[in-house]
Design an enzyme around this catalytic site. Structure first.
Site, short mmCIF file in Angstrom:
data_model
loop_
_atom_site.label_atom_id
_atom_site.label_comp_id
_atom_site.label_asym_id
_atom_site.label_seq_id
_atom_site.Cartn_x
_atom_site.Cartn_y
_atom_site.Cartn_z
N GLY A 344 0.90 -1.27 0.03
CA GLY A 344 -0.01 0.06 0.06
C GLY A 344 0.74 1.10 0.00
N GLY A 345 0.42 2.33 0.57
CA GLY A 345 1.07 3.49 0.60
C GLY A 345 2.42 3.40 1.20
N GLU A 368 22.06 -5.22 -20.89
CA GLU A 368 22.31 -6.48 -21.69
C GLU A 368 21.43 -6.55 -22.75
OE1 GLU A 368 24.66 -9.28 -19.42
OE2 GLU A 368 25.10 -7.71 -18.04
N THR A 370 17.55 -4.93 -24.38
CA THR A 370 16.27 -4.73 -23.71
C THR A 370 15.17 -5.65 -23.98
OG1 THR A 370 15.38 -3.80 -26.02
CG2 THR A 370 16.42 -2.18 -24.31
N1 COS Z 1 26.69 -15.55 -30.76
C1 COS Z 1 27.92 -15.57 -31.61
N2 COS Z 1 27.52 -14.69 -32.63
C2 COS Z 1 26.39 -14.32 -33.02
C3 COS Z 1 25.35 -14.16 -31.96
C4 COS Z 1 25.75 -14.97 -30.73
N3 COS Z 1 24.76 -14.82 -29.88
N4 COS Z 1 24.31 -13.31 -32.48
C5 COS Z 1 24.85 -12.77 -33.76
N5 COS Z 1 26.13 -13.34 -33.82
C6 COS Z 1 26.78 -13.16 -35.09
C7 COS Z 1 26.00 -13.42 -36.42
O1 COS Z 1 26.07 -14.72 -36.71
C8 COS Z 1 26.49 -12.60 -37.39
O2 COS Z 1 27.62 -13.28 -37.80
P1 COS Z 1 27.44 -13.79 -39.71
O3 COS Z 1 27.54 -12.38 -40.26
O4 COS Z 1 29.07 -14.31 -39.74
O5 COS Z 1 26.57 -14.67 -39.80
C9 COS Z 1 26.87 -11.47 -36.89
O6 COS Z 1 27.07 -11.87 -35.51
C10 COS Z 1 25.94 -10.22 -36.70
O7 COS Z 1 24.74 -10.72 -36.08
P2 COS Z 1 23.17 -10.08 -36.70
O8 COS Z 1 23.29 -10.06 -38.12
O9 COS Z 1 22.23 -10.74 -36.10
O10 COS Z 1 23.52 -8.55 -35.91
P3 COS Z 1 22.53 -7.41 -35.83
O11 COS Z 1 23.23 -5.96 -36.29
O12 COS Z 1 21.24 -7.65 -36.75
O13 COS Z 1 22.26 -7.19 -34.40
C11 COS Z 1 21.02 -7.44 -32.43
C12 COS Z 1 21.45 -8.33 -33.94
C13 COS Z 1 20.29 -6.40 -32.38
C14 COS Z 1 20.44 -8.95 -31.63
C15 COS Z 1 22.44 -7.13 -31.56
O14 COS Z 1 22.90 -5.82 -32.12
C16 COS Z 1 22.20 -6.98 -30.05
O15 COS Z 1 22.12 -7.88 -29.37
N6 COS Z 1 21.79 -5.70 -29.75
C17 COS Z 1 21.54 -5.16 -28.30
C18 COS Z 1 23.20 -4.82 -27.59
C19 COS Z 1 23.12 -4.92 -26.25
O16 COS Z 1 22.80 -5.96 -25.62
N7 COS Z 1 23.43 -3.96 -25.69
C20 COS Z 1 23.41 -3.83 -24.32
C21 COS Z 1 24.99 -3.40 -23.97
S1 COS Z 1 25.79 -4.46 -22.54
S2 COS Z 1 25.02 -3.61 -21.15
#
Ligand code: COS
Length: 387
Positions: A344-345, A368, A370
């Site tokens: 509550g409050g 890490e 969203t």
């Molecule tokens: N493990 C290993 N390799 C990975 C992977 C993983 N979990 N996820 C992606 N990759 C690889 C892909 O296979 C790809 O390689 P290839 O080009 O050789 O196939 C490459 O990395 C690029 O991956 P993708 O095309 O999926 O990249 P995107 O730019 O589309 O990004 C997201 C994907 C959005 C998922 C990524 O940018 C992300 O996780 N963003 C959030 C970042 C984050 O968590 N920030 C918090 C900061 S730390 S507090």
């Protein structure tokens, strides 16, 4: 890699006692002074917290992922700032070296990480590259046997404490393939820190910008020695990190639920304990059911994580990690909200821990990756598997 069962059981019991007797009573100090008391940090070093996940060969304790999530559940039962003191060390700060580093890099850095002599921090995010991490702009230009780094990193946890960073910078063209991961010592000329961020919660954790102006980093400090692999290293590191955020979420939810249940037994209205009212019981029950679901998921994914080599990425496991992070952090948000509601409050007054946990919990759905990033990863992988 795992600690033997007997030693691990002893460690877990010791951590439970440390959380209960040492950390929980210091939560108010943390909130008032925005700092973790130095004697607590020394105790954490003595107990081996800084090397929990570093292999025994390098002076650490060598926990498996299944063991690490159990530890993080316990640490989640108190203010997150305590864990953050060493969290980047055993997690995102050092895991890149552990997973992809050369034997020389591992031998040079990991023993100092394990002892707590060296604090490592993870620097990926930039002012214009958050969720779209592959668009990062920090540049790394080869000049002889060094790279010259320029750019800035944002919201970097533990930066003020860090002796070195696992820092992602662009050595090549656009996109993920142009990114390399560097080990950047904090004392290099040209590396400076921004002013401390003022956050909604998680008081006692230290975050700030890291600014790089013509910082000369030895080329041998590229993790794994091969440019262009840094984005993958960062993603692998985040896979393990995200699962641990999910474990912390479950621990925090369990503490909030305990606080809420105790309050429901003590607090009287209409002549009886509010816990006797079924509408309060319904909130407690929903929280308990969701907590058990989240915790079961985390432990299941941890087992799958341990079933593969640490440096090898498995898209199906990554997808399940994202499910765990998504579900557990959103679950925590609901449990924290109900916790305040049950109080509550009084739940809005900082005399009760739920007020602080409500603010602390909010960040877990953001850092890490969203909730929306986790949805993206899950959706993409489901479509890939179906193809
Ligand atoms: N493990 C290993 N390799 C990975 C992977 C993983 N979990 N996820 C992606 N990759 C690889 C892909 O296979 C790809 O390689 P290839 O080009 O050789 O196939 C490459 O990395 C690029 O991956 P993708 O095309 O999926 O990249 P995107 O730019 O589309 O990004 C997201 C994907 C959005 C998922 C990524 O940018 C992300 O996780 N963003 C959030 C970042 C984050 O968590 N920030 C918090 C900061 S730390 S507090």
């Amino acid at each position: 890699m795992a600690l033997d069962t007997e030693s691990f059981d002893l460690l877990l019991t010791t951590i439970q006692r440390f959380v209960r007797e040492r950390l929980v009573p210091s939560e108010n100090h943390l909130e008032e002074h925005d700092e973790v008391p130095p004697d607590i940090i020394e105790d954490m070093k003595a107990m081996g917290f800084f090397g929990l996940t570093v292999p025994e060969d390098f002076g650490g304790i060598g926990l498996s992922v299944s063991q690490e999530v159990l530890v993080n559940f316990e640490l989640g039962r108190t203010a997150t700032a305590f864990r953050s003191v060493f969290g980047t060390n055993i997690g995102i700060g050092s895991q890149g070296i552990l997973m992809d580093g050369t034997p020389d890099q591992q031998a040079e850095f990991l023993p100092r990480v394990a002892s707590g002599e060296l604090i490592m921090s993870f620097a990926l995010t930039e002012p214009d590259a958050g969720t779209d991490a592959a668009s990062l702009k920090t540049s790394a230009r080869l000049d002889g046997d060094h790279y010259v780094l320029n750019g800035s990193k944002r919201f970097i946890t533990n930066a003020p404490r860090a002796g070195a960073f696992t820092l992602m910078a662009r050595t090549g063209g656009p996109g993920a393939a142009g990114v390399s991961a560097f080990i950047v010592p904090a004392k290099l000329p040209g590396l400076t820190l921004g002013k401390p961020d003022r956050k909604m919660g998680q008081r006692g954790t230290q975050t700030c910008d890291v600014i790089l102006e013509n910082v000369r980093v030895p080329a041998v400090n590229i993790i794994g020695g091969v440019p262009g692999q840094g984005f993958k290293t960062a993603m692998k590191v985040l896979d393990r990190g995200r699962l641990n955020i999910a474990a912390v979420s479950c621990g925090m939810a369990s503490r909030i639920l305990d606080e809420s249940t105790a309050y429901a037994r003590d607090r009287k209205q209409f002549g009886k304990a509010i816990g006797e009212f079924q509408l309060i019981q319904a909130m407690l029950a929903d929280s308990q059911a969701e907590l058990l679901a989240g915790w079961s998921l985390v432990k299941d994914v941890a087992l799958r994580f341990d079933g593969k080599p640490a440096h090898v990425s498995d898209p199906d496991v990554s997808m399940r990690v994202s499910c765990a992070k998504l579900f557990a952090t959103e679950m925590l948000g609901r449990v924290a909200d109900r916790g305040v509601q049950i109080h509550g409050g009084a739940g809005y007054i900082n005399e009760y821990p739920v007020e602080r946990f409500y603010r602390d919990a909010r960040l877990l759905r953001l850092y890490e990756g969203t909730t929306q990033v986790q949805q993206l990863i899950i959706g993409r992988e489901l479509l890939r598997q179906a193809a």
